[in-house]
Design a protein around this motif. Structure first.
Motif, PDB file in Angstrom:
ATOM      1  N   THR A  84       0.876  -1.103  -0.088  1.00 22.77           N
ATOM      2  CA  THR A  84      -0.151  -0.126  -0.192  1.00 22.77           C
ATOM      3  C   THR A  84       0.657   1.179  -0.064  1.00 22.77           C
ATOM      4  OG1 THR A  84      -0.119  -0.014   2.528  1.00 22.77           O
ATOM      5  CG2 THR A  84      -1.719  -1.268   1.345  1.00 22.77           C
ATOM      6  N   GLY A  85       2.112   1.267   0.293  1.00 20.72           N
ATOM      7  CA  GLY A  85       2.852   2.251   0.414  1.00 20.72           C
ATOM      8  C   GLY A  85       2.641   3.057   1.769  1.00 20.72           C
ATOM      9  N   ARG A  86       1.715   2.399   2.796  1.00 22.57           N
ATOM     10  CA  ARG A  86       1.480   3.074   3.969  1.00 22.57           C
ATOM     11  C   ARG A  86       1.743   2.262   5.128  1.00 22.57           C
ATOM     12  NH1 ARG A  86      -4.387   5.557   2.496  1.00 22.57           N
ATOM     13  NH2 ARG A  86      -3.964   6.682   0.510  1.00 22.57           N
ATOM     14  N   ARG A  87       2.220   2.531   6.129  1.00 21.86           N
ATOM     15  CA  ARG A  87       2.430   1.900   7.477  1.00 21.86           C
ATOM     16  C   ARG A  87       1.057   1.451   7.885  1.00 21.86           C
ATOM     17  NH1 ARG A  87       7.733   4.619  10.056  1.00 21.86           N
ATOM     18  NH2 ARG A  87       9.211   3.793   8.788  1.00 21.86           N
ATOM     19  N   PRO A  88       0.728   0.406   8.260  1.00 19.57           N
ATOM     20  CA  PRO A  88      -0.763   0.085   8.639  1.00 19.57           C
ATOM     21  C   PRO A  88      -1.109   0.920  10.062  1.00 19.57           C
ATOM     22  CG  PRO A  88       0.701  -1.776   9.378  1.00 19.57           C
ATOM     23  CD  PRO A  88       1.439  -0.817   8.302  1.00 19.57           C
ATOM     24  N   PHE A  89       0.089   1.446  10.947  1.00 19.49           N
ATOM     25  CA  PHE A  89      -0.447   2.130  12.211  1.00 19.49           C
ATOM     26  C   PHE A  89       0.811   3.257  12.271  1.00 19.49           C
ATOM     27  CE2 PHE A  89      -1.667  -2.361  12.989  1.00 19.49           C
ATOM     28  CZ  PHE A  89      -2.951  -2.197  13.301  1.00 19.49           C
ATOM     29  N   VAL A  90       0.272   4.325  12.404  1.00 25.63           N
ATOM     30  CA  VAL A  90       0.974   5.454  12.484  1.00 25.63           C
ATOM     31  C   VAL A  90       0.555   6.548  13.589  1.00 25.63           C
ATOM     32  CG1 VAL A  90       1.716   5.742  10.010  1.00 25.63           C
ATOM     33  CG2 VAL A  90      -0.292   6.823  10.679  1.00 25.63           C
ATOM     34  N   GLY A  91       1.502   7.299  13.903  1.00 22.88           N
ATOM     35  CA  GLY A  91       0.959   8.241  14.995  1.00 22.88           C
ATOM     36  C   GLY A  91       2.145   9.296  15.368  1.00 22.88           C
ATOM     37  N   ALA A  92       1.684  10.373  16.081  1.00 22.52           N
ATOM     38  CA  ALA A  92       2.304  11.528  16.422  1.00 22.52           C
ATOM     39  C   ALA A  92       3.687  11.295  17.341  1.00 22.52           C
ATOM     40  CB  ALA A  92       1.749  12.507  16.867  1.00 22.52           C
ATOM     41  N   THR A  93       3.626  10.017  18.264  1.00 27.07           N
ATOM     42  CA  THR A  93       4.492   9.512  19.126  1.00 27.07           C
ATOM     43  C   THR A  93       4.682   8.061  19.084  1.00 27.07           C
ATOM     44  OG1 THR A  93       3.036   9.363  20.752  1.00 27.07           O
ATOM     45  CG2 THR A  93       4.043  11.722  20.538  1.00 27.07           C
ATOM     46  N   PRO A  94       5.725   7.524  19.419  1.00 25.73           N
ATOM     47  CA  PRO A  94       5.861   6.087  19.583  1.00 25.73           C
ATOM     48  C   PRO A  94       4.770   5.311  20.432  1.00 25.73           C
ATOM     49  CG  PRO A  94       7.980   6.944  19.690  1.00 25.73           C
ATOM     50  CD  PRO A  94       7.161   8.146  19.596  1.00 25.73           C
ATOM     51  N   PHE A  95       4.409   6.184  21.616  1.00 23.77           N
ATOM     52  CA  PHE A  95       3.051   5.998  22.320  1.00 23.77           C
ATOM     53  C   PHE A  95       1.891   5.638  21.352  1.00 23.77           C
ATOM     54  CE2 PHE A  95      -0.642   6.620  25.039  1.00 23.77           C
ATOM     55  CZ  PHE A  95      -0.053   5.495  26.202  1.00 23.77           C
ATOM     56  N   ASP A  96       1.883   6.473  20.645  1.00 23.07           N
ATOM     57  CA  ASP A  96       0.497   6.633  19.862  1.00 23.07           C
ATOM     58  C   ASP A  96       0.523   5.422  18.994  1.00 23.07           C
ATOM     59  OD1 ASP A  96      -0.446   8.860  21.176  1.00 23.07           O
ATOM     60  OD2 ASP A  96       0.389  10.390  19.539  1.00 23.07           O
ATOM     61  N   VAL A  97       1.657   4.980  18.339  1.00 24.85           N
ATOM     62  CA  VAL A  97       1.846   3.892  17.393  1.00 24.85           C
ATOM     63  C   VAL A  97       1.596   2.693  18.331  1.00 24.85           C
ATOM     64  CG1 VAL A  97       3.231   2.707  15.681  1.00 24.85           C
ATOM     65  CG2 VAL A  97       3.096   5.221  15.837  1.00 24.85           C
ATOM     66  N   MET A  98       2.116   2.560  19.391  1.00 21.07           N
ATOM     67  CA  MET A  98       1.996   1.349  20.174  1.00 21.07           C
ATOM     68  C   MET A  98       0.427   0.936  20.674  1.00 21.07           C
ATOM     69  SD  MET A  98       5.660   0.653  22.242  1.00 21.07           S
ATOM     70  CE  MET A  98       5.765   2.412  22.887  1.00 21.07           C
ATOM     71  N   ASN A  99      -0.191   2.256  20.796  1.00 20.84           N
ATOM     72  CA  ASN A  99      -1.432   2.124  21.242  1.00 20.84           C
ATOM     73  C   ASN A  99      -2.395   1.629  20.182  1.00 20.84           C
ATOM     74  OD1 ASN A  99      -3.619   2.633  23.389  1.00 20.84           O
ATOM     75  ND2 ASN A  99      -4.102   4.385  21.846  1.00 20.84           N
ATOM     76  N   LYS A 100      -2.057   2.050  18.769  1.00 17.34           N
ATOM     77  CA  LYS A 100      -2.927   1.692  18.011  1.00 17.34           C
ATOM     78  C   LYS A 100      -2.568   0.126  17.619  1.00 17.34           C
ATOM     79  CE  LYS A 100      -3.383   6.102  15.958  1.00 17.34           C
ATOM     80  NZ  LYS A 100      -3.220   6.871  14.393  1.00 17.34           N
ATOM     81  N   GLN A 101      -1.410  -0.329  17.751  1.00 18.33           N
ATOM     82  CA  GLN A 101      -1.082  -1.668  17.609  1.00 18.33           C
ATOM     83  C   GLN A 101      -1.986  -2.612  18.258  1.00 18.33           C
ATOM     84  OE1 GLN A 101       0.890  -2.765  15.188  1.00 18.33           O
ATOM     85  NE2 GLN A 101       2.723  -1.926  14.777  1.00 18.33           N
ATOM     86  N   VAL A 102      -2.013  -2.180  19.705  1.00 21.10           N
ATOM     87  CA  VAL A 102      -2.836  -2.991  20.700  1.00 21.10           C
ATOM     88  C   VAL A 102      -4.283  -2.788  20.353  1.00 21.10           C
ATOM     89  CG1 VAL A 102      -3.093  -3.254  23.044  1.00 21.10           C
ATOM     90  CG2 VAL A 102      -1.083  -2.831  22.426  1.00 21.10           C
ATOM     91  N   ARG A 103      -4.899  -1.659  20.056  1.00 20.67           N
ATOM     92  CA  ARG A 103      -6.255  -1.348  20.116  1.00 20.67           C
ATOM     93  C   ARG A 103      -6.898  -1.496  18.761  1.00 20.67           C
ATOM     94  NH1 ARG A 103      -7.216  -0.406  25.417  1.00 20.67           N
ATOM     95  NH2 ARG A 103      -5.817   0.456  26.722  1.00 20.67           N
TER      96      ARG A 103
END
Length: 445
Positions: A190-209
């Motif tokens: 897709t050319g896009r990461r499945p989970f992105v966020g403003a901070t590493p914590f945001d990304v990890m939160n999306k990975q889980v939820r």
């Protein structure tokens, strides 16, 4: 953690890569941890002998700095290729991912878990072969001298490719590598990461939820089966995820097609070289003893048959978790092609429910049975033997936390004169269990 230089081995007259350990601006305690991690990476990489892993030539210390001498890989990282191309051809993504699965298969058999799979750690060579780099975060549960080394308060790895179990409990296993590979395939397609966020914590939160976005929303030409496979690799719970690299490898092979040259990166598939000649002979040797691996088996219908047979084999061996994962993929693939209420789709869904029941996943099984009963009623009617069998199965189990009124709602009165018919194809849940149980018991005895 490392500083990489191109070099040349003067004794053997060959190009090499020299990786020097580089310390962060911290104290001696952290330096000791980094030194041990660096040594561990050297030993793990040397321990894992595979064509998809760079060879280790030497390790030592120069002027107080540890170094690792490795095979030089002439190619481009998939991170760089992705930046140049935006997204990659479907066939090439499947081919590269299948090669990574081959490396993971060898690593997992050696009790090694990579823990940092991502496009930046994958190199594509001109022959079209892939090398997996950087085992610096790998864990080796079975090798005490290569055990995990981390620093208190630091989460090692890349959040965009971390599995939920790593984020929540710092637990890693083969399923964690499969999840990271799923994130990588998703991004390459897709050319896009499945989970992105403003901070590493945001990304990890999306990975889980959060659930990953469907690939076909971004790129409609992606095959339905490939999208289903990637989403299966990205399931949140590791016990529901495809955890066997061999299985993922086999499921990727039908999508290895239309491998056109990537200008400046991969030579034309018709161009001959030593690596391809060697691989061609090995492929023919394997095909001679295992016909399903031939090109003819990659036809769409035949590929689906092979996947079904593979799931049946896992079921017969008592590996219900892997069987359920493949049956679920088949159900989603068939539903996309022939409709969610097609008989084949309902058959595979029934088999998923069977596996979940044998695994003791009672709540999940009950929920799935409710949906199956509703759909069977719509398609076949309330009096059809398949619908009745499912209602009977649901009533007999009475497991999980399903309320009694919900059970009653899905168990209408059965006509007294209903003929008891048996399906020759074993499409209902009860028949499937009866047919497969003897094989499972024989294999375990």
């Amino acid at each position: 953690m490392g500083e990489v230089w191109f070099g040349r081995d003067n004794r053997l007259d060959r190009p090499v890569v020299v990786k020097f350990l580089q310390f962060p601006a911290t104290g001696n305690k952290v330096e000791d941890v980094y030194t041990r991690r660096f040594l561990r990476e050297s030993r793990i990489t040397a321990h894992l002998e595979h064509p998809g892993v760079p060879a280790v030539y030497d390790v030592g210390t120069h002027k107080g700095r540890s170094y690792l001498v490795m095979q030089r890989i002439r190619g481009v990282s998939l991170r760089t290729l992705l930046a140049e191309e935006g997204r990659l051809p479907v066939g090439w993504v499947a081919a590269m991912a299948a090669q990574v699965c081959a490396v993971l298969s060898a690593a997992h058999r050696a009790s090694l878990v990579h823990r940092d799979l991502k496009p930046g750690n994958l190199m594509l060579e001109p022959e079209g072969t892939v090398k997996v780099l950087d085992f610096g975060l790998a864990v080796a549960p079975a090798l005490t001298d290569l055990s995990r080394i981390t620093m208190t308060g630091h989460m090692m790895g890349t959040p965009e490719y971390m599995s939920p179990e790593r984020i929540e409990a710092n637990v890693s296993g083969p399923a964690s590598d499969i999840y990271a590979l799923g994130c990588t395939i998703h991004e390459l397609l897709t050319g896009r990461r499945p989970f992105v966020g403003a901070t590493p914590f945001d990304v990890m939160n999306k990975q889980v939820r959060e659930e990953p976005p469907p690939l076909r929303f971004v790129r409609p030409e992606i095959p339905v089966g490939l999208e289903a496979l990637v989403l299966e690799m990205l399931r949140k719970r590791p016990e529901e995820r495809l955890a066997d690299a061999d299985v993922v490898h086999q499921l990727l092979l039908p999508f290895v097609d239309d491998l056109k040259p990537i200008p400046g990166v991969v030579d034309s598939p018709t161009a001959s070289n030593g690596v391809r000649l060697y691989a061609r002979v090995v492929s023919q040797m394997l095909a001679a003893g295992h016909r399903p691996a031939t090109v003819g088996a990659l036809a769409e219908g035949h590929a689906m048959t092979l996947r079904s047979e593979q799931a049946d084999a896992y079921f017969a061996d008592g590996d219900y978790r892997q069987a359920a994962a493949i049956y679920r993929l088949l159900a989603e693939d068939v539903a996309a092609r022939y409709g969610p209420l097609s008989e084949r789709a309902l058959t595979y869904r029934s088999r998923v429910v069977t596996c979940h029941g044998l695994l003791g996943l009672t709540d999940q099984m009950s929920e799935e049975l409710v949906g199956l009963i509703d759909d069977h009623t719509k398609v076949f009617g309330a009096s059809d033997h398949r619908t009745v069998q499912l209602r009977r199965q649901f009533g007999l189990r009475r497991m999980g936390r399903v309320a009694r009124d919900e059970v009653a709602e899905h168990q209408p009165a059965v006509p007294a004169d209903l003929p008891r018919r048996q399906s020759a194809e074993a499409t209902d849940l009860n028949d499937f269990v009866i047919l497969r149980k003897p094989f499972r018991l024989n294999r375990r005895s």
